[in-house]
Structures are given as C-alpha cells and as structure tokens.
Enzyme design. Sequence first.
Site, PDB file in Angstrom:
ATOM      1  N   ASP A   1       0.856  -1.189   0.000  1.00  0.00           N
ATOM      2  CA  ASP A   1       0.000   0.000   0.000  1.00  0.00           C
ATOM      3  C   ASP A   1       0.895   1.244   0.000  1.00  0.00           C
ATOM      4  O   ASP A   1       1.889   1.289   0.720  1.00  0.00           O
ATOM      5  CB  ASP A   1      -0.894  -0.021   1.246  1.00  0.00           C
ATOM      6  CG  ASP A   1      -2.067   0.936   1.139  1.00  0.00           C
ATOM      7  OD1 ASP A   1      -3.207   0.464   1.169  1.00  0.00           O
ATOM      8  OD2 ASP A   1      -1.834   2.162   1.035  1.00  0.00           O
ATOM      9  N   ILE A   2       0.519   2.262  -0.824  1.00  0.00           N
ATOM     10  CA  ILE A   2       1.378   3.461  -0.877  1.00  0.00           C
ATOM     11  C   ILE A   2       1.117   4.439   0.273  1.00  0.00           C
ATOM     12  O   ILE A   2       1.835   5.424   0.415  1.00  0.00           O
ATOM     13  CB  ILE A   2       1.283   4.270  -2.198  1.00  0.00           C
ATOM     14  CG1 ILE A   2      -0.150   4.407  -2.672  1.00  0.00           C
ATOM     15  CG2 ILE A   2       2.213   3.745  -3.251  1.00  0.00           C
ATOM     16  CD1 ILE A   2      -0.302   5.500  -3.702  1.00  0.00           C
TER      17      ILE A   2
ATOM     18  N   GLN B   1     -14.741   2.643   1.584  1.00  0.00           N
ATOM     19  CA  GLN B   1     -13.958   1.971   0.544  1.00  0.00           C
ATOM     20  C   GLN B   1     -13.597   3.039  -0.486  1.00  0.00           C
ATOM     21  O   GLN B   1     -14.480   3.689  -1.052  1.00  0.00           O
ATOM     22  CB  GLN B   1     -14.765   0.846  -0.134  1.00  0.00           C
ATOM     23  CG  GLN B   1     -13.945   0.118  -1.209  1.00  0.00           C
ATOM     24  CD  GLN B   1     -14.739  -0.959  -1.961  1.00  0.00           C
ATOM     25  OE1 GLN B   1     -15.964  -1.054  -1.829  1.00  0.00           O
ATOM     26  NE2 GLN B   1     -14.053  -1.741  -2.764  1.00  0.00           N
TER      27      GLN B   1
ATOM     28  N   HIS C   1     -10.245  -5.553  -2.347  1.00  0.00           N
ATOM     29  CA  HIS C   1      -8.877  -5.700  -1.839  1.00  0.00           C
ATOM     30  C   HIS C   1      -8.913  -6.024  -0.350  1.00  0.00           C
ATOM     31  O   HIS C   1      -9.722  -5.488   0.392  1.00  0.00           O
ATOM     32  CB  HIS C   1      -8.019  -4.460  -2.108  1.00  0.00           C
ATOM     33  CG  HIS C   1      -8.656  -3.171  -1.690  1.00  0.00           C
ATOM     34  ND1 HIS C   1      -9.644  -2.544  -2.426  1.00  0.00           N
ATOM     35  CD2 HIS C   1      -8.449  -2.382  -0.605  1.00  0.00           C
ATOM     36  CE1 HIS C   1     -10.017  -1.432  -1.818  1.00  0.00           C
ATOM     37  NE2 HIS C   1      -9.312  -1.316  -0.706  1.00  0.00           N
TER      38      HIS C   1
ATOM     39  N   HIS D   1      -6.672  -5.817   2.986  1.00  0.00           N
ATOM     40  CA  HIS D   1      -5.477  -5.211   3.596  1.00  0.00           C
ATOM     41  C   HIS D   1      -4.916  -6.200   4.617  1.00  0.00           C
ATOM     42  O   HIS D   1      -5.679  -6.734   5.429  1.00  0.00           O
ATOM     43  CB  HIS D   1      -5.841  -3.965   4.400  1.00  0.00           C
ATOM     44  CG  HIS D   1      -6.472  -2.840   3.646  1.00  0.00           C
ATOM     45  ND1 HIS D   1      -5.793  -1.696   3.327  1.00  0.00           N
ATOM     46  CD2 HIS D   1      -7.724  -2.648   3.162  1.00  0.00           C
ATOM     47  CE1 HIS D   1      -6.602  -0.844   2.696  1.00  0.00           C
ATOM     48  NE2 HIS D   1      -7.788  -1.406   2.589  1.00  0.00           N
TER      49      HIS D   1
HETATM   50  P1  5GP Z   1      -9.837   1.275   0.918  1.00  0.00           P
HETATM   51  O1  5GP Z   1     -10.512   1.328  -0.439  1.00  0.00           O
HETATM   52  O2  5GP Z   1      -9.951  -0.059   1.570  1.00  0.00           O
HETATM   53  O3  5GP Z   1     -10.271   2.401   1.808  1.00  0.00           O
HETATM   54  O4  5GP Z   1      -8.295   1.511   0.706  1.00  0.00           O
HETATM   55  C1  5GP Z   1      -7.674   1.690  -0.523  1.00  0.00           C
HETATM   56  C2  5GP Z   1      -6.190   1.583  -0.292  1.00  0.00           C
HETATM   57  O5  5GP Z   1      -5.540   1.622  -1.554  1.00  0.00           O
HETATM   58  C3  5GP Z   1      -5.630   2.733   0.551  1.00  0.00           C
HETATM   59  O6  5GP Z   1      -4.980   2.190   1.695  1.00  0.00           O
HETATM   60  C4  5GP Z   1      -4.660   3.419  -0.397  1.00  0.00           C
HETATM   61  O7  5GP Z   1      -3.487   3.866   0.247  1.00  0.00           O
HETATM   62  C5  5GP Z   1      -4.353   2.362  -1.434  1.00  0.00           C
HETATM   63  N1  5GP Z   1      -4.051   2.898  -2.745  1.00  0.00           N
HETATM   64  C6  5GP Z   1      -4.791   3.797  -3.439  1.00  0.00           C
HETATM   65  N2  5GP Z   1      -4.203   4.063  -4.628  1.00  0.00           N
HETATM   66  C7  5GP Z   1      -3.075   3.306  -4.688  1.00  0.00           C
HETATM   67  C8  5GP Z   1      -2.038   3.146  -5.677  1.00  0.00           C
HETATM   68  O8  5GP Z   1      -2.041   3.742  -6.746  1.00  0.00           O
HETATM   69  N3  5GP Z   1      -1.054   2.265  -5.371  1.00  0.00           N
HETATM   70  C9  5GP Z   1      -1.017   1.574  -4.192  1.00  0.00           C
HETATM   71  N4  5GP Z   1       0.007   0.746  -4.006  1.00  0.00           N
HETATM   72  N5  5GP Z   1      -1.971   1.699  -3.246  1.00  0.00           N
HETATM   73  C10 5GP Z   1      -2.979   2.555  -3.483  1.00  0.00           C
END
Ligand code: 5GP
Length: 140
Positions: free
Chosen positions: A30-31, A93, A99, A101
């Site tokens: 995760d970035i 989300q 995805h 984590h």
């Molecule tokens: P959620 O949708 O569960 O809230 O989290 C999405 C996750 O994707 C976040 O933790 C965010 O940091 C990660 N994320 C979003 N865009 C990118 C990207 O381009 N590359 C990576 N490696 N992670 C990403």
Amino acid sequence: MEECIFCKIVRGEIPSCKVHEDERVFVFEDINPLADGHTLIIPKNHAATIWEITEEDLLAVHSTSKRLAEAMHQALDATDVACVQLNGKGVNQIVPHYHLHLIPRIKGAPEIDLTKWELKPGDMDRIQEIGDKLSAAMKA
Ligand code: 5GP
Ligand code: ZN
C-alpha cells in the site's frame, strides 16, 4: 475495467511494489501504509466488492492472506496482523476493486489505531432480532 486503478496496477500500467502474483491474485504494498508492511491482496479479475467477486477469486485472495501472514511472521518479525476489507463508500472503501489489507504489527511498533475500537455493550433484544433476520436470510 479500463479506468480502474488496481486493474491498471495488475496490467503494469501503474507501477507498484509487487510482492507476489499467480493466475488469480496480485499482491503489492500500500502506498499510504498504516504500518510498515501494509500490503494489499487483490483478485486479477475486476470485482468492486464482496457482492461482485466470484467465490473462486474470494478463496484465492483469502488463502493467499494465510501465506502472506506467514511471510510477515518470518520476514518482518510481525507478532500480530490485522486483516481488513471494506465494501462500499458508506464504510470508506476508496478504491472500488476488491482488496484485502494485511497490516502487520512488527515487534515494538506502535499499536494500529484502526484496531482500537471501544467495546460498548449493545441492547440484547436488538442484537437477537438482527441475528434472527440474518439467520432467516441465510436459510432462504
Ligand atoms: P480502501 O478502499 O480499503 O479504503 O483503501 C484503498 C487503499 O488503496 C488505501 O490504503 C490506499 O493507500 C491504497 N491505494 C490507493 N491508490 C493506490 C495506488 O495507486 N497504489 C497503491 N500501491 N496503493 C494505493
Ligand atoms: Zn479493477
């Protein structure tokens, strides 16, 4: 999906710190890590949420989580790991591609805030009523 950011990562159109891939899943860092080693496991087939993902892809993602958790144990000295998965904007989300984590807690690292929710006893009648509704829906 053309515009999906995680589909672009799977296709290599956006760079990522890849950890692992096989025919069904892609695993990368995760970035915006909540802790060192915060890693995402995604299905290669686009599916926005738990309602769209196929059972085969779901199994592949979650069985990969066991292997990844083992790797976190061995390679990062992780003592604990949080597995978190969000479905829908209402639960924040951000990326609409399923995805999972995996957020390890490495020995000596601070607590992961996300896991510290307050325990407040609920109304037992309400808990029972909702449990019964879900039970009926699962039998249907
Ligand atoms: P959620 O949708 O569960 O809230 O989290 C999405 C996750 O994707 C976040 O933790 C965010 O940091 C990660 N994320 C979003 N865009 C990118 C990207 O381009 N590359 C990576 N490696 N992670 C990403
Ligand atoms: Zn996608």
